[in-house]
Design a protein around this motif. Structure first.
Motif, PDB file in Angstrom:
ATOM      1  N   UNK A 120       0.814  -1.213   0.000  1.00 44.10           N
ATOM      2  CA  UNK A 120       0.000   0.000   0.000  1.00 44.10           C
ATOM      3  C   UNK A 120       0.853   1.272   0.000  1.00 44.10           C
ATOM      4  N   UNK A 121       2.139   1.144   0.349  1.00 45.23           N
ATOM      5  CA  UNK A 121       3.056   2.284   0.396  1.00 45.23           C
ATOM      6  C   UNK A 121       4.441   1.871  -0.088  1.00 45.23           C
ATOM      7  N   UNK A 122       5.135   2.833  -0.643  1.00 45.82           N
ATOM      8  CA  UNK A 122       6.552   2.682  -0.994  1.00 45.82           C
ATOM      9  C   UNK A 122       7.312   3.679  -0.137  1.00 45.82           C
ATOM     10  N   UNK A 123       8.390   3.216   0.502  1.00 43.11           N
ATOM     11  CA  UNK A 123       9.195   4.054   1.389  1.00 43.11           C
ATOM     12  C   UNK A 123      10.569   4.311   0.784  1.00 43.11           C
ATOM     13  N   UNK A 124      11.083   5.501   1.029  1.00 40.55           N
ATOM     14  CA  UNK A 124      12.466   5.818   0.679  1.00 40.55           C
ATOM     15  C   UNK A 124      13.361   5.227   1.761  1.00 40.55           C
ATOM     16  N   UNK A 125      14.432   4.564   1.378  1.00 38.15           N
ATOM     17  CA  UNK A 125      15.364   3.967   2.335  1.00 38.15           C
ATOM     18  C   UNK A 125      16.387   5.023   2.743  1.00 38.15           C
ATOM     19  N   UNK A 126      16.496   5.261   4.051  1.00 30.03           N
ATOM     20  CA  UNK A 126      17.444   6.246   4.574  1.00 30.03           C
ATOM     21  C   UNK A 126      18.769   5.628   5.001  1.00 30.03           C
ATOM     22  N   UNK A 127      18.713   4.377   5.478  1.00 28.41           N
ATOM     23  CA  UNK A 127      19.938   3.756   5.958  1.00 28.41           C
ATOM     24  C   UNK A 127      19.785   2.259   6.109  1.00 28.41           C
ATOM     25  N   UNK A 128      20.928   1.587   6.087  1.00 27.85           N
ATOM     26  CA  UNK A 128      20.977   0.129   6.225  1.00 27.85           C
ATOM     27  C   UNK A 128      22.082  -0.202   7.207  1.00 27.85           C
ATOM     28  N   UNK A 129      21.778  -1.125   8.144  1.00 26.34           N
ATOM     29  CA  UNK A 129      22.757  -1.495   9.162  1.00 26.34           C
ATOM     30  C   UNK A 129      22.706  -2.998   9.389  1.00 26.34           C
ATOM     31  N   UNK A 167      10.555   9.045   3.778  1.00 25.58           N
ATOM     32  CA  UNK A 167       9.292   9.426   3.142  1.00 25.58           C
ATOM     33  C   UNK A 167       8.558   8.195   2.646  1.00 25.58           C
ATOM     34  N   UNK A 168       7.220   8.266   2.711  1.00 25.81           N
ATOM     35  CA  UNK A 168       6.436   7.185   2.125  1.00 25.81           C
ATOM     36  C   UNK A 168       5.470   7.756   1.107  1.00 25.81           C
ATOM     37  N   UNK A 169       5.140   6.928   0.142  1.00 25.49           N
ATOM     38  CA  UNK A 169       4.273   7.327  -0.958  1.00 25.49           C
ATOM     39  C   UNK A 169       3.158   6.297  -1.061  1.00 25.49           C
ATOM     40  N   UNK A 170       1.915   6.764  -0.985  1.00 20.95           N
ATOM     41  CA  UNK A 170       0.747   5.882  -0.964  1.00 20.95           C
ATOM     42  C   UNK A 170       0.376   5.485  -2.387  1.00 20.95           C
TER      43      UNK A 170
END
Length: 117
Positions: free
Chosen positions: A54-63, A75-78
């Motif tokens: 239902x949403x796509x999110x921008x990835x800010x970081x990976x650990x 940010x998320x986009x519906x």
């Protein structure tokens, strides 16, 4: 073309996604290779009804946290309607951003132009 990492999720992680902006991918399912796949976005694929993305999110970081990969979301986009057409439901996968009807204006900012969903 940017890609979206699709991550199957169960309801028990809904608050982590919606309130903590965090997704974990257990190492048993593999290690995400976001740079290799040019995947700056992530979409949780909810497995229980109502199922789908239902949403796509921008990835800010990976650990790397040992037993899992922790992914921080921005940010998320519906999506105008739920997308529920993964290749499979047990492991993560990568799909083109255009499969969801979005284009990237600049990194972290999407525009829905129509088409799929």
């Amino acid at each position: 073309m940017p890609k979206v990492m699709i991550v199957p999720e169960t309801d028990e992680y809904a608050l982590d996604v919606s309130h903590s902006n965090t997704v974990w991918v257990t190492k048993a399912l593999g290690t995400p290779r976001l740079d290799e796949h040019h995947a700056p976005y992530l979409a949780p694929l909810w497995l229980k009804a109502p199922s789908g993305v239902t949403r796509i999110y921008h990835i800010l970081g990976v650990k790397d946290i040992g037993h899992a990969t922790e992914i921080s979301l921005g940010n998320s986009f519906i999506l105008p309607e739920s997308w529920d057409a993964p290749g499979q439901r047990r492991r993560f996968e990568y799909r083109d951003l255009s499969d969801f009807g979005f284009v990237e204006i600049k990194q972290g900012l999407l525009l829905h132009i129509g088409g799929a969903p």
